[in-house]
Design a protein around this motif. Structure first.
Motif, short mmCIF file in Angstrom:
data_model
loop_
_atom_site.label_atom_id
_atom_site.label_comp_id
_atom_site.label_asym_id
_atom_site.label_seq_id
_atom_site.Cartn_x
_atom_site.Cartn_y
_atom_site.Cartn_z
N PRO A 43 -0.93 1.15 -6.19
CA PRO A 43 -2.31 1.40 -5.77
C PRO A 43 -2.96 2.49 -6.62
N GLY A 44 -4.15 2.17 -7.11
CA GLY A 44 -4.87 3.13 -7.94
C GLY A 44 -4.55 3.06 -9.42
N SER A 45 -3.57 2.21 -9.77
CA SER A 45 -3.20 2.08 -11.19
C SER A 45 -3.52 0.68 -11.68
N ARG A 46 -3.96 0.59 -12.92
CA ARG A 46 -4.22 -0.71 -13.53
C ARG A 46 -3.15 -1.08 -14.55
N LYS A 47 -2.17 -0.19 -14.70
CA LYS A 47 -1.17 -0.42 -15.74
C LYS A 47 0.26 -0.49 -15.23
N GLN A 48 0.57 0.25 -14.19
CA GLN A 48 1.97 0.37 -13.79
C GLN A 48 2.26 -0.35 -12.48
N LYS A 49 3.41 -1.04 -12.46
CA LYS A 49 3.83 -1.78 -11.29
C LYS A 49 5.03 -1.11 -10.63
#
Length: 529
Positions: free
Chosen positions: A420-426
């Motif tokens: 949540p809040g990240s566009r790069k990390q899973k």
């Protein structure tokens, strides 16, 4: 103060140093000050515990009311009254509240260094661990005092929450944010919690000796202790052994473990695990590690006949198979290991690595392979996998399934969602971690198994060594479980795009040259265009 509020304050404190220092540098002084605030708060809280015990009739320390003040004056300065509850003794001049009074003092950095030195002298486990370079920080006057003012807002109160846990969460949050800030260098100290979760849940290190030869900030150990406590065990029933190349990162690990009350053996010093092994005689029951990927020039020429290279001498151009064999050599007769490596390790045939992999497979020491999805790591986009090694793949708890001459393949590339809040990390969800781990435990029929194992097309399959040999000893789960396989190279996306863009540019240039040549030749025969 909630955990979320604590974390926000922490990151605000880090931002105070942005611009003056790099993320790689300022995490140490900020973590040092937060550590000082934590141990000072817990010390103060212990004073109230002592006062309560003196007034509590059921307590061994109970005193009649008229004697309590004198007894408190004595016991509150008695080191044993703190150490018996695993509370660090903090000298008065080193306490956060006292140092905060000097926030405007131009010599605050020196006072902090002296305070940290005093704490180290009073607490053996902290010797050589705390940050003591405040006086050398390249900061303008007043910035360090402002930083302390922000950190002063944090309250570690055992009455409101489990302070060791809350500090641990804040500490881990901080390391994770620095991992995002530092990029490639973050791998020196931080492994994403969901990756550690998979390793720990599969290995299930409930008791025995746990080892990490590239331990970073100690996350593998922290999660192992959490596993033990979550399954009804007690702190200390597992022995912790670690090693770290970086002196400063080693200090992070020691602080991380010390504040949680976890005992540990980090060897005599930091050092290169291959050339300065701090635990050469160790035979661990569990090895968990995320060593640096694809390290070149690691000094193979100095170790040509090392007894660790049972399955073949690893090349100097890549340390991956050196790490694998080092960890195998440190396992006990019943030991198991879980290692994070780059995907290329599963298929490479470079410089004899394919022969080493084949020998390991034939030697029946590879137990399970897990393919990970991309974007799990903040510090690299190189696709990664998990190797699980075992010295004993015999029958499970009921003696039904002898897994010798078999390897379990799990393809987890379709799992994990964006943080949540990240566009790069899973990250993996708790359910996904459980799904992966339970698949292994059911297959291996461990004490943690719940149901019988079955192959699941596209996700998992138990494969014989004979079939693996037919595939050239490649260990990519996708080709066995029936999922669409992907090319297993170790280039990050940016590196691939840079190379492809360069090649495309060269082709465009060559195309322009050819176009000009064609126009010239057509002109010579009267067909100019």
């Amino acid at each position: 103060m909630t955990e979320t509020e604590l974390k926000k304050l922490l990151w605000d404190s880090a931002n105070k140093l942005r611009g003056a220092m790099s993320a790689a540098e300022y995490k140490f002084p900020v973590l040092g000050l937060v550590f000082l605030k934590y141990v000072s708060d817990i010390f103060d809280a212990q004073r109230e515990v002592i006062r309560f015990r003196l007034a509590e009739p059921e307590s061994d320390l109970y005193m009649p009311e008229e004697m309590q003040e004198d007894a408190f004056a004595t016991l509150s300065e008695d080191r044993d009254a703190y150490k018996q509850d695993n509370v660090f003794w903090i000298p008065e001049d080193a306490r956060f509240s006292e140092l905060l009074k000097q926030a405007a003092n131009p010599k605050l950095g020196k006072l902090l260094d002296d305070g940290m030195a005093a704490i180290e002298r009073e607490n053996e486990k902290l010797r050589g661990v705390l940050y003591r370079d405040f006086a050398r920080l390249p900061l303008e006057d007043g910035v360090l005092g402002e930083l302390m003012g922000i950190i002063a807002k944090m309250k570690f109160d055992p009455k409101q929450h489990a302070s060791r846990d809350i500090f641990g969460e804040v500490y881990e949050y901080f390391l994770g944010n620095f991992a995002l800030s530092e990029g490639q260098r973050a791998g020196q100290f931080y492994t994403p919690r969901s990756v550690v979760g998979v390793l720990v849940e599969i290995l299930a290190p409930f008791s025995g000796r746990i080892y990490d030869p590239a331990c970073g900030s100690g996350g593998m150990f922290v999660y192992s202790e959490r596993f033990i406590e979550a399954h009804g065990g007690r702190k200390g029933q597992a022995s912790i052994y670690g090693q770290e190349l970086s002196a400063t990162t080693r200090k992070l690990a020691c602080m991380n473990l010390a504040i949680r009350g976890i005992d540990y053996d980090m060897g005599n010093s930091h050092g290169d695990t291959f050339h300065n092994d701090q635990h050469p005689d160790l035979r661990a029951d569990f090895v968990l590690a995320n060593p640096p990927f694809n390290i070149k020039g690691w000094g193979a020429d100095k170790l040509p006949k090392d007894p660790r290279w049972k399955y073949g001498v690893p090349p100097d151009g890549n340390a991956n198979y050196a790490w694998l064999q080092h960890m195998l050599a440190r396992l006990s007769a019943e030991g198991r290991a879980g290692i994070v490596l780059a995907n290329g390790s599963m298929t490479t045939n470079t410089s004899g690595e394919g022969d080493i992999r084949a020998a390991m497979v034939k030697g029946d020491v590879v137990e399970c392979m897990v393919a990970l999805p991309g974007q799990l790591f903040a510090n690299t986009q190189i696709p990664a996998c998990l190797w699980f090694l075992s010295k004993n793949k015999g029958a499970g708890k009921n003696g039904k399934h002898d897994r010798r001459k078999q390897i379990l393949f799990i393809d987890a590339r379709r799992l994990a969602i964006l943080i949540p809040g990240s566009r790069k990390q899973k990250e993996f969800s708790e359910n996904e971690i459980r799904q992966i781990a339970q698949t292994y435990h059911n297959w291996r029929e461990t004490q943690w198994s719940e149901n019988g194992y079955e192959d699941v097309p596209g996700f998992c399959k138990s494969v014989t060594l004979t079939e693996i040999e037919q595939h050239g000893f490649a260990l990519t789960p996708g080709r066995y479980v029936g999922a669409t396989d992907v090319e297993d190279n170790d280039e990050a996306f940016e590196e691939q795009m840079t190379k492809l863009s360069s090649e495309l540019s060269a082709l465009f240039s060559r195309g322009a040259e050819l176009e000009a040549e064609v126009r010239t030749q057509l002109g010579k025969v009267g067909y100019g265009i």
